[in-house]
Structure formats: structure tokens, C-alpha cells
Design an enzyme around this catalytic site. Structure first.
Site: not given
Length: 617
Positions: A411, A242
Site C-alpha cells: 500500500h 572483524y
């Protein structure tokens, strides 16, 4: 799935179950939220399939199967026909090859198509392998050869296979990860039974076969591009690396929207560059070291662990990723870090030395901001050792909840095997948001979903991970370590809200009662002293049937601790401890495989091939 992870006009998903050596991109979905005068609700918009029978010469998806690139697979998907069309390029044909699918990439209990030569004639046929890896010709030939041709680059085989055949020896092709296997026959064999599985060159490749057909949105005229690529590094001669590379945006870089990204792969390294991700760093730090090196190096600055906000992710076989026309992923501007981290996973099993690489990801972005900012929400289980899997388990289930109380605010690692996120409303499971029944922590990509999913305030998002610990001798606890486990699903959605994490864990008090109960019913004492850590207590449990069953029962009924967090990692105000589990009174039925009639005759014997007389393009 050790680490199980990952809604609008566009939805993509990426799940992960299990742990990785380096921070990685997880399971993700793209979603859309919009408001009405009646209620505020979140829409997970998945691009609908618009399948059509593929042209035989049109294979948009392509992956190298082996590290040398000698075998290259291209494919297309016909949803009306429920069929996958394959084109296999063999650059250097010896005496034959094996290609197929299995549950985890094994050559035992596999579904295969075989091309082999007995020294005089060649044959193509549908085969299967038993639990000992012995090959057998399938009495139901469901891999159908459509053609073979020679070209300068090698031999092309064109064949097709239905998603579901209802043949008990066949693999069911479904959404999620598919483990493709291949083998190269160096010498002629007189029969399938003569193939010695341990003596052939073989391997596996993971892909998402069932790609959704999507409409590509038109890019704006003012788009710009930015390439984040490795600076001509030398790929280490190790099987797995990696690599981390830090980049910096220009000073004063204003807010933009990322609207598309695609891979940039150095020619010749297509079989080595396994997957890539671009992370944005935390805005709380003014600067980050411009590191370039292995992600697991002791020289890597600790501060780079704060670069974990995913901007882009690509895995081998994936195509360019587009946001819907009304949304984009914001970067730049006030409150946004200028520092980005590119992470590349190199898979180099042949230990090539001196191979240079400048691969990376190309971002397409615009200063003309779209209507909505996209966001990322994290679902599943909290990273905590209170969630554990006993050793020796074939399929142990852990579940993380995003409860109705939390959605009112609107919301998978190495042992992981499956990740499923389900939407529940009013106690009824409504639909599967994303599922990967053959999950691998080594294959994580953003995936577009196939249908619109609407999440309303009060809905519940339930993420379930299935683990296999048959190869482990002690309990596996939750956490970030390589031998610890996760269950997380990251979803990309829009418009962005303050809710960024919606996860759960069993109530610690009830777990303490479990350890006390184990002490009462077992001769061996499990220390529950305050100074003894939860992992140590799990490690001292004698894992008999009673202790296993009680732990499973605990996780299925005990109250949970809810983590309903803002992007600042602070919980929303409210009571989140000892919350009851969601009550599910009606569950979705398991899908029944559809077995359509084959579009042509299926011979009961292999198809003879005269490879010497094939026409050359």
C-alpha cells in the site's frame, strides 16, 4: 556473488553474494514510496547524474592502494566525457610501478598502465597481461598521461581512461565493484617482458569507480551528532579481523531520524580500516551485553547475533551518505532497541603489531522528524540448502523472486561473482535496478543508484546471482556458513511499510523428485530417506553432466515457495507455497559498450618521462 544483496527520492544499493565470517552489511538501495488517488506505488528514487568534466585538481574520491599507504589513488568521473580521471601519488618511487584493473584482482589477463625505468630513461605506457601473466605493450594506448609532478609527499601522476575503449585488451569500466591491482618495481627492467610478476610486491584494492554525482542536501540547524567508535583498541596482528563493539543509547532516548553519516578513521590507519557497519539490536530483548572484542571470539555473547538491523555502512573509498530531505532512518523511541553494535573489518596483511584504533562512524540525526521513515527490504533467495550449486561450475546461476503477489501488499559469499536485480512489469523486464558484474563479498557498501525507479503493486523484483565453484569438490548449499552461499539484495526505501522480506526458494517437493530421478538414472544411490538432510543428499550426488543439467532445469521451471514476510518475520496471510515462476516474455538487451573517439592523440608507443627534471611543488 555468494551472498547477493541489497528505492522515492533517494536510492542506494548494496549487494552481496557469498558468505562472511561475521554478519555483514549487504547490497542496499534507497527507495521512495508514495501514494496517489489512483494507485499506491513504491518509487525507487535514484539520484540522477549531473556529471560535468572534472577539474584536473579536483579528485573527491581517494583510497590507499597498499597497506603501508605508499600508493594513494584519487579520482574523479566525467559522465559527459565517459572518462575517469586518475591521480596516483607514489610516496617512495623505486624503479617503477604497475596500476590497472582485472576481473577478480588477478595479474593475469589484466589491463594495466606501467611506469618503468631501464636504468637510464623512464617510460609511461598502456599495457596488458596474458593468461600467463606476461606483460605486453598495448598497440592502442588508451591510458593517457596528462601530467607528472613532484611534491614533498612524493610523485604525482595524472592520467585518464575512457569507460569503454572497444580494445579487446582493455577492461570495461562499468557500475559496481572494480578490482584495482598494483605492483612496485624495485629494480630497473630493460623491457615489459622482463618483469617477473611473481617477484614484485603487488596487491589489490576494491572500489566503486563510477560514483554518481549527487546534490548534497542541506542539513537542518537542529542536527546533532553521535560517534560510535572503537574504544582505542589494539588491532590484532592478523590479516583479517572483524571487531565488535557494543554501545547503548541513553535511557528514554526518543525517536530521531538519522539524516547523514560519515566515517571517522584514526590517522595512520586509513589503509587498514577496510569497512564498518552499525547495527541496531532486536527490540524484543531488554538488554544486551556490552561486549568489546573480535566478532568470531568464543567469548562473544550469543545474543549479539540479534543485532543485525543496519543503520549505517561504510567501505574504503566511500564518502558521507545522505538521506533525501523528505526521509530519515528512524532510531530511538518506543519499539526501538537502545543497543547498537559497531562492526569494523580490519585488513592487516603486513601484520602490524600494537597499532591502536578508535575508528567508527559519526551519525547525524535530528529530533525534527521528516515526512517519511526509511525502511529496509530484503530481496533474493531464502537462506536454505534446497538452493545449491554443483562443484566445478564456471558460472552457475540462481535466481530469487519477489513476485507480483507479494508486491500487491505495498500500500552475495565466497563463490559469488555477479549480482543483478531487475524490475519486471506485465512479463516485461523494464530496467536493471542494480548490478555488480565483478562482485566481491569483501567489498560491500551502500550505493546510490542513478535514476528513478518506480515499483508498482504487481511488479516483480528478480535478483540473480552467478557463482563460480571451480575450486570446490562437492556441492555448495544455501545457508549462513562460510562455505555456504547466499543471494540477497537489501534495499533501503521509504516510507517504511510492513513488508520487510520478499524472497523465494524452490519448492521442496520438486527437489525431492529431483533426488528420486538421480537415483533412477545413476548407479550410485542417493539416499532420499526422511532422516537424511538436504545437504547430505546433495553431497552424495554424482555430478555428471546429466545431474547438473537436470538441476539447472529444475531451478528454471519448478514452482517456488514464497516468503512474503512482515518485520516480525511472520508471513503475510495467503497461499505462498507452490507458486508459479514469473513469466518473462521480453528481456532487456545487454548494453553495448559505447566507443567514443579519444579526446586527444593516442600514441602507439610509451611516453618517455624524465623524472629527474620534474618540477617540485
Amino acid at each position: 556473488m555468494g551472498k547477493a544483496r541489497r528505492m522515492g527520492a533517494v536510492l542506494s544499493s548494496m549487494q552481496t553474494s557469498g558468505c562472511k565470517p561475521c554478519p555483514s552489511f549487504k547490497l542496499r538501495e534507497v527507495a521512495s514510496m508514495y501514494f496517489t488517488m489512483i494507485a499506491v506505488f513504491l518509487v525507487i528514487l535514484v539520484v540522477a547524474l549531473q556529471g560535468s568534466a572534472p577539474r584536473k585538481s579536483d579528485f573527491p574520491y581517494k583510497v590507499p592502494l597498499d597497506p603501508q599507504g605508499l600508493l594513494e589513488l584519487s579520482w574523479n568521473v566525467s559522465y559527459p566525457e565517459q572518462t575517469v580521471y586518475f591521480q596516483l601519488l607514489v610516496r617512495d618511487l623505486k624503479s617503477g610501478l604497475l596500476f590497472g584493473m582485472s576481473d577478480r584482482g588477478e595479474f593475469e589477463n589484466a589491463d594495466l598502465v606501467v611506469l618503468w625505468s631501464d636504468g637510464h630513461n623512464s617510460y609511461f605506457g598502456d599495457a596488458w597481461s596474458d593468461a600467463k601473466g606476461q606483460f605486453h605493450m598495448d598497440s592502442q594506448q588508451d591510458y593517457q598521461l596528462l601530467g607528472a609532478r613532484r611534491a614533498t609527499e612524493g610523485l604525482y601522476l595524472l592520467f585518464r581512461r575512457a569507460f569503454s575503449t572497444c580494445d579487446p585488451k582493455d577492461y570495461l569500466i562499468e557500475d559496481g565493484t572494480v578490482h584495482l591491482i598494483y605492483g612496485i618495481l624495485e629494480k630497473p627492467v630493460h623491457s615489459l617482458q622482463a618483469i617477473n610478476i611473481s617477484a614484485i610486491h603487488r596487491g589489490l584494492q576494491r572500489v566503486q569507480l563510477l560514483k554518481p554525482n549527487i546534490t548534497i542536501p542541506e542539513l537542518p540547524s537542529d542536527r546533532k551528532t553521535m560517534e560510535l567508535t572503537a574504544p582505542n583498541i589494539v588491532i590484532p596482528s592478523e590479516e583479517t579481523t572483524y571487531w565488535c563493539y557494543m554501545a547503548e543509547l541513553p535511557a528514554g532516548f526518543p525517536k530521531h531520524h538519522i539524516i547523514m553519516y560519515e566515517p571517522v578513521i584514526t590517522a595512520g590507519n586509513e589503509a587498514i580500516v577496510h569497512h564498518m557497519e552499525v547495527f541496531q539490536c532486536a527490540a524484543e530483548f531488554d538488554s544486551f551485553p556490552l561486549y568489546n572484542g573480535p566478532c568470531d571470539s568464543k567469548m562473544k555473547p550469543e545474543r549479539l547475533s540479534y543485532c543485525r538491523h543496519v543503520l549505517a555502512a561504510w567501505a574504503m573509498g566511500a564518502q558521507a551518505f545522505y538521506y533525501p530531505e523528505e526521509a530519515g532512518l528512524a532510531f530511538g523511541g518506543p519499539g526501538s532497541s537502545r543497543y547498537l553494535r559497531l562492526e569494523i573489518h580490519y585488513h592487516n596483511p603486513l601484520m602490524f603489531k600494537g597499532r591502536r584504533d578508535s575508528s567508527g562512524i559519526r551519525l547525524y540525526y535530528t529530533s525534527t522528524l521528516r515526512r517519511y521513515d526509511a525502511g529496509i527490504m530484503e530481496l533474493g533467495l531464502v537462506y536454505t540448502p534446497v538452493m545449491a550449486i554443483p562443484p566445478g561450475e564456471d558460472a552457475f546461476i540462481l535466481t530469487g523472486y519477489c513476485t507480483d503477489k507479494c508486491t500487491q501488499l505495498l500500500h552475495t559469499h565466497l563463490a559469488g561473482r555477479k549480482v543483478v536485480t531487475v524490475l519486471s512489469r506485465d512479463g516485461r523486464e523494464r530496467q536493471v535496478v542494480n548490478a555488480d558484474r565483478h562482485y566481491s563479498p569483501h567489498f560491500q557498501e551502500i550505493r546510490m543508484l542513478k535514476e528513478v525507479v518506480a515499483v508498482f503493486p504487481g511488479d516483480e523484483l528478480i535478483t540473480t546471482c552467478t557463482y563460480n565453484t571451480e575450486d570446490r569438490s562437492r556441492a555448495t548449499v544455501g545457508g549462513f556458513g562460510i562455505l555456504e552461499e547466499m543471494c540477497v539484495n537489501y534495499v533501503h526505501y521509504y516510507p517504511q511499510t510492513q513488508l520487510e522480506l520478499c524472497k523465494s526458494a524452490v519448492d521442496p517437493g520438486y527437489l525431492h523428485r529431483y533426488f528420486n530421478l538421480v537415483n533412477r538414472f545413476n548407479d550410485e544411490e542417493v539416499c532420499t530417506c526422511p532422516q537424511v538432510s538436504v545437504p547430505q543428499q546433495f553431497f552424495s550426488v554424482p555430478w555428471n553432466t546429466f545431474n547438473r543439467d537436470v538441476l539447472k532445469s529444475l531451478y528454471s521451471f519448478a514452482p517456488i515457495s514464497m516468503h512474503c514476510n512482515k518485520s516480525s518475520a511472520v508471513r503475510f496471510p495467503g497461499e505462498w507455497e507452490k507458486q508459479p515462476l514469473p513469466s518473462i516474455t521480453e528481456r532487456l538487451r545487454e548494453p553495448v559498450p559505447h566507443c567514443p573517439p579519444a579526446p586527444g592523440p593516442r600514441p602507439a608507443a610509451p611516453v618517455p618521462l624524465d623524472l629527474g627534471k620534474l618540477r617540485r611543488d
